[in-house]
Design a protein around this motif. Structure first.
Motif, PDB file in Angstrom:
ATOM      1  N   SER A   1       0.831  -1.204   0.000  1.00 40.22           N
ATOM      2  CA  SER A   1       0.000   0.000   0.000  1.00 40.22           C
ATOM      3  C   SER A   1       0.867   1.257   0.000  1.00 40.22           C
ATOM      4  N   PHE A   2       0.321   2.306  -0.584  1.00 41.31           N
ATOM      5  CA  PHE A   2       1.032   3.591  -0.727  1.00 41.31           C
ATOM      6  C   PHE A   2       0.122   4.708  -0.246  1.00 41.31           C
ATOM      7  N   ILE A   3       0.645   5.501   0.659  1.00 39.14           N
ATOM      8  CA  ILE A   3      -0.156   6.606   1.195  1.00 39.14           C
ATOM      9  C   ILE A   3       0.617   7.917   1.081  1.00 39.14           C
ATOM     10  N   GLY A   4      -0.008   8.900   0.485  1.00 33.98           N
ATOM     11  CA  GLY A   4       0.576  10.246   0.443  1.00 33.98           C
ATOM     12  C   GLY A   4      -0.429  11.227   1.039  1.00 33.98           C
ATOM     13  N   LEU A   5       0.058  12.190   1.808  1.00 35.12           N
ATOM     14  CA  LEU A   5      -0.857  13.132   2.465  1.00 35.12           C
ATOM     15  C   LEU A   5      -0.697  14.536   1.906  1.00 35.12           C
ATOM     16  N   GLU A   6      -1.791  15.252   1.857  1.00 37.39           N
ATOM     17  CA  GLU A   6      -1.781  16.679   1.540  1.00 37.39           C
ATOM     18  C   GLU A   6      -2.353  17.370   2.766  1.00 37.39           C
ATOM     19  N   VAL A   7      -1.495  18.080   3.480  1.00 37.24           N
ATOM     20  CA  VAL A   7      -1.921  18.710   4.731  1.00 37.24           C
ATOM     21  C   VAL A   7      -1.960  20.218   4.540  1.00 37.24           C
TER      22      VAL A   7
ATOM     23  N   ILE B   1       1.196  21.217   2.510  1.00 34.02           N
ATOM     24  CA  ILE B   1       2.381  20.369   2.598  1.00 34.02           C
ATOM     25  C   ILE B   1       2.029  19.030   1.950  1.00 34.02           C
ATOM     26  N   VAL B   2       2.761  18.670   0.904  1.00 36.22           N
ATOM     27  CA  VAL B   2       2.450  17.451   0.146  1.00 36.22           C
ATOM     28  C   VAL B   2       3.566  16.437   0.331  1.00 36.22           C
ATOM     29  N   THR B   3       3.214  15.233   0.758  1.00 40.62           N
ATOM     30  CA  THR B   3       4.246  14.199   0.929  1.00 40.62           C
ATOM     31  C   THR B   3       4.330  13.313  -0.313  1.00 40.62           C
ATOM     32  N   GLU B   4       5.418  12.604  -0.427  1.00 40.19           N
ATOM     33  CA  GLU B   4       5.503  11.524  -1.412  1.00 40.19           C
ATOM     34  C   GLU B   4       4.715  10.342  -0.828  1.00 40.19           C
ATOM     35  N   PRO B   5       4.321   9.379  -1.676  1.00 37.66           N
ATOM     36  CA  PRO B   5       3.506   8.265  -1.140  1.00 37.66           C
ATOM     37  C   PRO B   5       4.357   7.242  -0.378  1.00 37.66           C
ATOM     38  N   ASP B   6       4.958   7.689   0.724  1.00 41.12           N
ATOM     39  CA  ASP B   6       5.927   6.863   1.450  1.00 41.12           C
ATOM     40  C   ASP B   6       5.360   6.109   2.642  1.00 41.12           C
TER      41      ASP B   6
ATOM     42  N   ASN C   1      -4.258  10.300   0.341  1.00 39.20           N
ATOM     43  CA  ASN C   1      -4.292   9.565  -0.936  1.00 39.20           C
ATOM     44  C   ASN C   1      -3.764   8.162  -0.700  1.00 39.20           C
ATOM     45  N   VAL C   2      -4.464   7.194  -1.235  1.00 37.75           N
ATOM     46  CA  VAL C   2      -4.028   5.819  -0.975  1.00 37.75           C
ATOM     47  C   VAL C   2      -4.286   4.926  -2.181  1.00 37.75           C
ATOM     48  N   SER C   3      -3.313   4.069  -2.464  1.00 39.68           N
ATOM     49  CA  SER C   3      -3.517   3.058  -3.494  1.00 39.68           C
ATOM     50  C   SER C   3      -2.852   1.777  -3.030  1.00 39.68           C
ATOM     51  N   ILE C   4      -3.277   0.684  -3.621  1.00 36.19           N
ATOM     52  CA  ILE C   4      -2.608  -0.583  -3.330  1.00 36.19           C
ATOM     53  C   ILE C   4      -2.284  -1.265  -4.657  1.00 36.19           C
TER      54      ILE C   4
ATOM     55  N   GLY D   1       4.593  -1.374  -8.052  1.00 38.33           N
ATOM     56  CA  GLY D   1       4.535   0.086  -7.950  1.00 38.33           C
ATOM     57  C   GLY D   1       3.164   0.600  -7.564  1.00 38.33           C
ATOM     58  N   LEU D   2       2.985   1.904  -7.751  1.00 29.48           N
ATOM     59  CA  LEU D   2       1.743   2.553  -7.318  1.00 29.48           C
ATOM     60  C   LEU D   2       0.521   1.995  -8.032  1.00 29.48           C
ATOM     61  N   GLY D   3      -0.598   2.001  -7.313  1.00 31.17           N
ATOM     62  CA  GLY D   3      -1.863   1.609  -7.937  1.00 31.17           C
ATOM     63  C   GLY D   3      -2.690   2.839  -8.255  1.00 31.17           C
ATOM     64  N   ASN D   4      -3.973   2.627  -8.583  1.00 31.89           N
ATOM     65  CA  ASN D   4      -4.876   3.757  -8.834  1.00 31.89           C
ATOM     66  C   ASN D   4      -5.228   4.411  -7.516  1.00 31.89           C
ATOM     67  N   LYS D   5      -4.981   5.701  -7.443  1.00 33.47           N
ATOM     68  CA  LYS D   5      -5.146   6.319  -6.125  1.00 33.47           C
ATOM     69  C   LYS D   5      -6.558   6.820  -5.877  1.00 33.47           C
ATOM     70  N   VAL D   6      -6.937   6.714  -4.613  1.00 32.92           N
ATOM     71  CA  VAL D   6      -8.196   7.265  -4.132  1.00 32.92           C
ATOM     72  C   VAL D   6      -7.828   8.347  -3.124  1.00 32.92           C
TER      73      VAL D   6
ATOM     74  N   VAL E   1     -15.522  11.770  -9.208  1.00 35.29           N
ATOM     75  CA  VAL E   1     -14.373  11.272  -9.948  1.00 35.29           C
ATOM     76  C   VAL E   1     -13.463  12.475 -10.179  1.00 35.29           C
ATOM     77  N   LYS E   2     -12.192  12.331  -9.803  1.00 33.64           N
ATOM     78  CA  LYS E   2     -11.317  13.498  -9.684  1.00 33.64           C
ATOM     79  C   LYS E   2     -10.918  14.148 -11.011  1.00 33.64           C
ATOM     80  N   GLU E   3     -10.851  15.516 -10.931  1.00 35.13           N
ATOM     81  CA  GLU E   3     -10.329  16.274 -12.067  1.00 35.13           C
ATOM     82  C   GLU E   3      -8.816  16.050 -12.135  1.00 35.13           C
TER      83      GLU E   3
HETATM   84  P1  ADP Z   1      -2.767  15.246  -7.898  1.00 37.47           P
HETATM   85  O1  ADP Z   1      -2.151  15.911  -9.060  1.00 37.47           O
HETATM   86  O2  ADP Z   1      -3.891  14.356  -8.208  1.00 37.47           O
HETATM   87  O3  ADP Z   1      -3.048  16.190  -6.773  1.00 37.47           O
HETATM   88  P2  ADP Z   1      -0.226  14.595  -6.854  1.00 37.47           P
HETATM   89  O4  ADP Z   1       0.782  13.940  -7.698  1.00 37.47           O
HETATM   90  O5  ADP Z   1      -0.103  16.059  -6.614  1.00 37.47           O
HETATM   91  O6  ADP Z   1      -1.665  14.230  -7.379  1.00 37.47           O
HETATM   92  O7  ADP Z   1      -0.212  13.868  -5.475  1.00 37.47           O
HETATM   93  C1  ADP Z   1      -1.075  14.206  -4.451  1.00 37.47           C
HETATM   94  C2  ADP Z   1      -0.808  13.291  -3.290  1.00 37.47           C
HETATM   95  O8  ADP Z   1      -1.144  11.956  -3.620  1.00 37.47           O
HETATM   96  C3  ADP Z   1       0.641  13.230  -2.862  1.00 37.47           C
HETATM   97  O9  ADP Z   1       0.703  13.192  -1.459  1.00 37.47           O
HETATM   98  C4  ADP Z   1       1.145  11.949  -3.454  1.00 37.47           C
HETATM   99  O10 ADP Z   1       2.161  11.395  -2.657  1.00 37.47           O
HETATM  100  C5  ADP Z   1      -0.061  11.092  -3.415  1.00 37.47           C
HETATM  101  N1  ADP Z   1      -0.113  10.098  -4.494  1.00 37.47           N
HETATM  102  C6  ADP Z   1       0.070  10.326  -5.812  1.00 37.47           C
HETATM  103  N2  ADP Z   1      -0.102   9.190  -6.500  1.00 37.47           N
HETATM  104  C7  ADP Z   1      -0.423   8.222  -5.618  1.00 37.47           C
HETATM  105  C8  ADP Z   1      -0.722   6.830  -5.723  1.00 37.47           C
HETATM  106  N3  ADP Z   1      -0.787   6.209  -6.887  1.00 37.47           N
HETATM  107  N4  ADP Z   1      -0.988   6.175  -4.575  1.00 37.47           N
HETATM  108  C9  ADP Z   1      -0.975   6.792  -3.386  1.00 37.47           C
HETATM  109  N5  ADP Z   1      -0.709   8.093  -3.238  1.00 37.47           N
HETATM  110  C10 ADP Z   1      -0.421   8.798  -4.331  1.00 37.47           C
END
Ligand code: ADP
Ligand code: ZN
Ligand code: MG
Length: 502
Positions: free
Chosen positions: A4-10, A150-155, A193-196, A202-207, A258-260
């Motif tokens: 699983s991959f989680i990225g946050l936008e705070v 503050i935007v994190t990588e999906p770590d 943001n989360v994908s599995i 690698g990354l999946g389709n994010k929600v 459904v996201k823009e």
């Molecule tokens: P968007 O353009 O849709 O806003 P970004 O690339 O700016 O997407 O990423 C927004 C947030 O989503 C970041 O925190 C990033 O780490 C996370 N993110 C991006 N792609 C994925 C993915 N496939 N799975 C999980 N998190 C993701």
């Protein structure tokens, strides 16, 4: 198994006095639509002007998150229509965020991880919509307030990690004094943001999950979402890229839209604001705002004061509390305590008695710096107890009275005559009186001693010492009382045989 991959936008609200592009007051809780002007209402022909303090605070956070500050930074317009945003665009940053490529170390509850920070950018908040059922009301007081995203990588991989990230980021921005971190009021908001995916793919389709107004909901929402997505993949169905909401009444995420994609916003450079190139004076101001951060400070508390990890963390949770502790610890040393002893005792008082006193007085730990019982007062009291100049019991009493009456505990102790009694003659007299009154117990101790029953002897002796303390208002030095008691219980040694006369 899935990865699983989680990225946050705070989003954090910066504690500037005014909004980011106009002079309106920036505050929560005011009468709706009172902090507004033509600029933040988006009237035609108005010009924004950048709040320098917002820029400084944003860069302080970026620097604390180990981001590189660019040589030039500017703003873009992000176009979209929504009733809470009368301009129909938001001034934000796209190509030149305030900070890039940083990281935050998170540590605790068995987690130790470095989370990469993709970027931090400055933007304006939108107004607030209040849905009443029959109608939707609009309050534009929030429109134009300074926000740092503050935007994190999906770590991150679990809801627990994301929760810890939010908590530690919250602590960090509070330490820096740039945000109050109040998630209920929306001063700190998170989208997750989360994908599995199958491991190694690698990354999946994010929600994206929105509406997470507590760190607990971040954890619950993500845990739920990871399970939901796993079930879809298990069933051979795709995960649709979408935005979902956390429904705290049903404990589940629900589809929102459904996201823009980013290009839908048609970002273009804001023509009414100049490019900003940080100069040495600005960079120095940013540097000056970088206080010692909570995680390194916790480590230093463990090393320098010999505190346990949990205690150090509890003290460092709030900057004001950690500052108070350090001030008191330094004073306790000047009062004659060893550094480790003073620190351990102060930590104990702070995390129990002081915590209770603060909550009783309705003062948050952040307000400890202006509490009636100052660091000097606590240090003096704790030192008097440590140096056995007052009993623990009377010390606690003095603490309560000092808090209640806003007084110096030492003068309370003097006035009340609570100073420890060390006069051996006076204590000896008290011991003899107790021994007379408790003659039966004295006989029992003697019998226990004769029978070699150490345990019984000790408990009966403790009882008698207790009586001596009682008789002296808790003031007699228990060691001196014990010695007198022992002398009284010990039969006089038989006379040694007289040497024969020569
Ligand atoms: P968007 O353009 O849709 O806003 P970004 O690339 O700016 O997407 O990423 C927004 C947030 O989503 C970041 O925190 C990033 O780490 C996370 N993110 C991006 N792609 C994925 C993915 N496939 N799975 C999980 N998190 C993701
Ligand atoms: Zn305004
Ligand atoms: Mg984005």
């Amino acid at each position: 198994m899935y990865q699983s991959f989680i990225g946050l936008e705070v989003h954090i609200h910066l504690l500037t006095k005014t909004k980011v592009f106009c002079g309106c007051r920036s505050a929560f809780g005011d009468e709706p639509n009172t902090n507004i002007c033509p600029v933040c209402m988006g009237y035609p022909g108005v010009l924004p002007s950048l709040n320098a303090e917002a820029l400084r605070m944003g860069c302080v956070v970026a620097a604390a998150l180990n981001c590189a500050i660019p040589e030039r930074t500017w703003f873009e317009r992000k176009q979209y229509f929504y009733p809470d945003m009368p301009k129909n665009y938001q001034i934000s940053q796209f190509a030149s965020p305030l900070g890039r490529d940083g990281y935050l170390d998170i540590e605790g509850r068995g987690i130790q991880k470095q989370v990469r920070i993709k970027e931090c950018h400055l933007e304006e908040d939108a107004g607030k919509m209040i849905h009443t059922g029959a109608a939707s009301l609009l309050d534009y007081n929030r429109a134009g307030m300074a926000l740092l995203e503050i935007v994190t990588e999906p770590d991150m991989e679990t809801g627990e990690e994301a929760e810890l990230f939010i908590q530690q980021l919250r602590r960090l921005v509070r330490y820096l004094g740039v945000c109050d971190g109040n998630m209920e009021e929306g001063s700190l908001r998170a989208d997750a943001n989360v994908s599995i995916n199958r491991a190694g793919r690698g990354l999946g389709n994010k929600v994206e999950i929105k509406n997470l107004n507590s760190s607990r909901f971040v954890r619950l929402g993500l845990t739920y979402e990871i399970l939901r997505q796993s079930a879809l993949l298990d069933a051979g169905k795709p995960v649709v890229q979408e935005t979902r909401l956390w429904n705290q009444n049903r404990d589940q995420t629900e589809q929102m839209r459904v996201k823009e994609n980013a290009h839908d916003y048609r970002y273009f450079p804001e023509p009414d604001l100049p490019v900003f190139a940080p100069d040495p004076a600005f960079l120095n101001a940013v540097k000056a705002g970088l206080v010692e951060l909570p995680l390194p400070r916790t480590g230093r508390f463990e090393r320098d004061y010999g505190l346990g990890a949990e205690t150090a963390e509890a003290l460092c949770d709030e900057k004001a509390l950690a500052d108070y502790f350090e001030e008191a610890a330094a004073l306790a040393e000047t009062f004659g305590l060893s550094r480790a002893d003073g620190a351990a005792r102060l930590a104990n008082w702070l995390l129990t008695d002081m915590k209770r006193a603060l909550s009783r007085a309705g003062v948050s730990p952040a307000g400890i710096g202006s509490f009636t019982l100052t660091a000097r007062r606590l240090a003096s009291l704790v030192s008097l107890v440590a140096l056995e100049r007052v009993s623990m019991k009377n010390g606690k009493q003095a603490f309560e009275e000092a808090v209640r009456d806003d007084r110096d505990p030492e003068s309370i102790i003097k006035e009340r005559g609570w100073e420890r009694l060390t006069d051996s003659d006076l204590i000896g007299e008290a011991v003899r009186k107790v021994a007379d009154a408790e003659a039966r117990t004295v006989d029992l101790v003697k019998a226990a001693r004769a029978a070699g029953n150490r345990k019984r002897e000790r408990s009966l002796t403790a009882y008698l010492v207790g009586k001596v303390l009682e008789a002296t208002g808790g003031r007699a030095d228990p060691k001196i009382a014990g010695a007198h008691l022992n002398a009284l219980l010990t039969p006089p040694s038989p006379q040694p045989p007289q040497p024969p006369a020569v």
